[in-house]
Motif scaffolding. Structure first.
Motif, short mmCIF file in Angstrom:
data_model
loop_
_atom_site.label_atom_id
_atom_site.label_comp_id
_atom_site.label_asym_id
_atom_site.label_seq_id
_atom_site.Cartn_x
_atom_site.Cartn_y
_atom_site.Cartn_z
N GLU A 5 47.14 25.11 47.35
CA GLU A 5 47.13 26.55 47.62
C GLU A 5 46.83 27.36 46.38
O GLU A 5 46.59 28.56 46.46
N LEU A 6 46.83 26.74 45.22
CA LEU A 6 46.66 27.44 43.96
C LEU A 6 45.33 28.18 43.84
O LEU A 6 45.33 29.36 43.44
N PRO A 7 44.19 27.60 44.17
CA PRO A 7 42.93 28.35 44.06
C PRO A 7 42.90 29.62 44.93
O PRO A 7 42.42 30.67 44.49
N GLY A 8 43.41 29.52 46.14
CA GLY A 8 43.46 30.70 47.02
C GLY A 8 44.37 31.78 46.46
O GLY A 8 44.07 32.97 46.56
N MET A 9 45.45 31.36 45.85
CA MET A 9 46.39 32.30 45.26
C MET A 9 45.75 32.99 44.05
O MET A 9 45.91 34.20 43.86
N ILE A 10 45.02 32.25 43.26
CA ILE A 10 44.35 32.82 42.10
C ILE A 10 43.31 33.85 42.55
O ILE A 10 43.20 34.93 41.98
N VAL A 11 42.57 33.53 43.60
CA VAL A 11 41.58 34.47 44.13
C VAL A 11 42.26 35.73 44.63
O VAL A 11 41.82 36.86 44.35
N ALA A 12 43.37 35.58 45.36
CA ALA A 12 44.08 36.74 45.91
C ALA A 12 44.59 37.64 44.79
O ALA A 12 44.45 38.88 44.85
N VAL A 13 45.17 37.05 43.77
CA VAL A 13 45.69 37.84 42.65
C VAL A 13 44.55 38.52 41.90
O VAL A 13 44.66 39.68 41.50
N SER A 14 43.44 37.84 41.72
CA SER A 14 42.29 38.41 41.03
C SER A 14 41.71 39.59 41.80
O SER A 14 41.37 40.63 41.22
N VAL A 15 41.59 39.45 43.10
CA VAL A 15 41.05 40.53 43.94
C VAL A 15 41.98 41.72 43.91
O VAL A 15 41.55 42.87 43.73
N PHE A 16 43.29 41.47 44.05
CA PHE A 16 44.27 42.56 44.01
C PHE A 16 44.21 43.27 42.67
O PHE A 16 44.19 44.50 42.61
N GLY A 17 44.15 42.50 41.59
CA GLY A 17 44.08 43.10 40.26
C GLY A 17 42.83 43.91 40.07
O GLY A 17 42.85 45.00 39.50
N GLY A 18 41.72 43.40 40.56
CA GLY A 18 40.45 44.09 40.38
C GLY A 18 40.34 45.38 41.17
O GLY A 18 39.74 46.35 40.71
N PHE A 19 40.92 45.41 42.35
CA PHE A 19 40.78 46.58 43.21
C PHE A 19 41.95 47.55 43.15
O PHE A 19 41.83 48.70 43.57
N VAL A 20 43.10 47.11 42.65
CA VAL A 20 44.27 47.99 42.63
C VAL A 20 44.78 48.23 41.21
O VAL A 20 44.90 49.37 40.77
N VAL A 21 45.08 47.18 40.49
CA VAL A 21 45.73 47.32 39.19
C VAL A 21 44.80 47.94 38.15
O VAL A 21 45.19 48.86 37.43
N VAL A 22 43.57 47.47 38.07
CA VAL A 22 42.65 47.98 37.05
C VAL A 22 42.34 49.47 37.26
O VAL A 22 42.48 50.26 36.31
#
Length: 81
Positions: A5-22
């Motif tokens: 499940e790790l690759p999917g989790m990394i993608v989810a965190v990256s997408v969230f960071g890119g669209f919300v946190v940044v």
């Protein structure tokens, strides 16, 4: 947690960071720079006028909120009597 499940989790965190946190971080930093500029006195007259208007509105909102609290308290006490 399963490692598959790790690759999917990394993608989810990256997408969230890119669209919300940044964008949120960029917005906060821009606001911080504007406020620092206003407080240092380097702000334009327009910025200072806007800041004064915001402070005036905040003061009016606080006064209205206090009046509403007093009105609500009066209504509650009259209902208890």
């Amino acid at each position: 947690m399963v490692f598959s499940e790790l690759p999917g989790m990394i993608v989810a965190v990256s997408v969230f960071g890119g669209f919300v946190v940044v964008p949120m971080t960029m917005m906060l930093l821009r606001h911080q720079r504007q406020m620092a500029k206003a407080l240092k006195g380097n702000a334009s007259d327009e910025t200072l006028k806007r800041l004064e208007a915001i402070e005036r509105q905040l003061s009016e909102m606080r006064a209205a909120q206090n009046m509403q609290i007093i009105t609500d308290d009066d209504e509650r006490s009259s209902l208890r009597s």
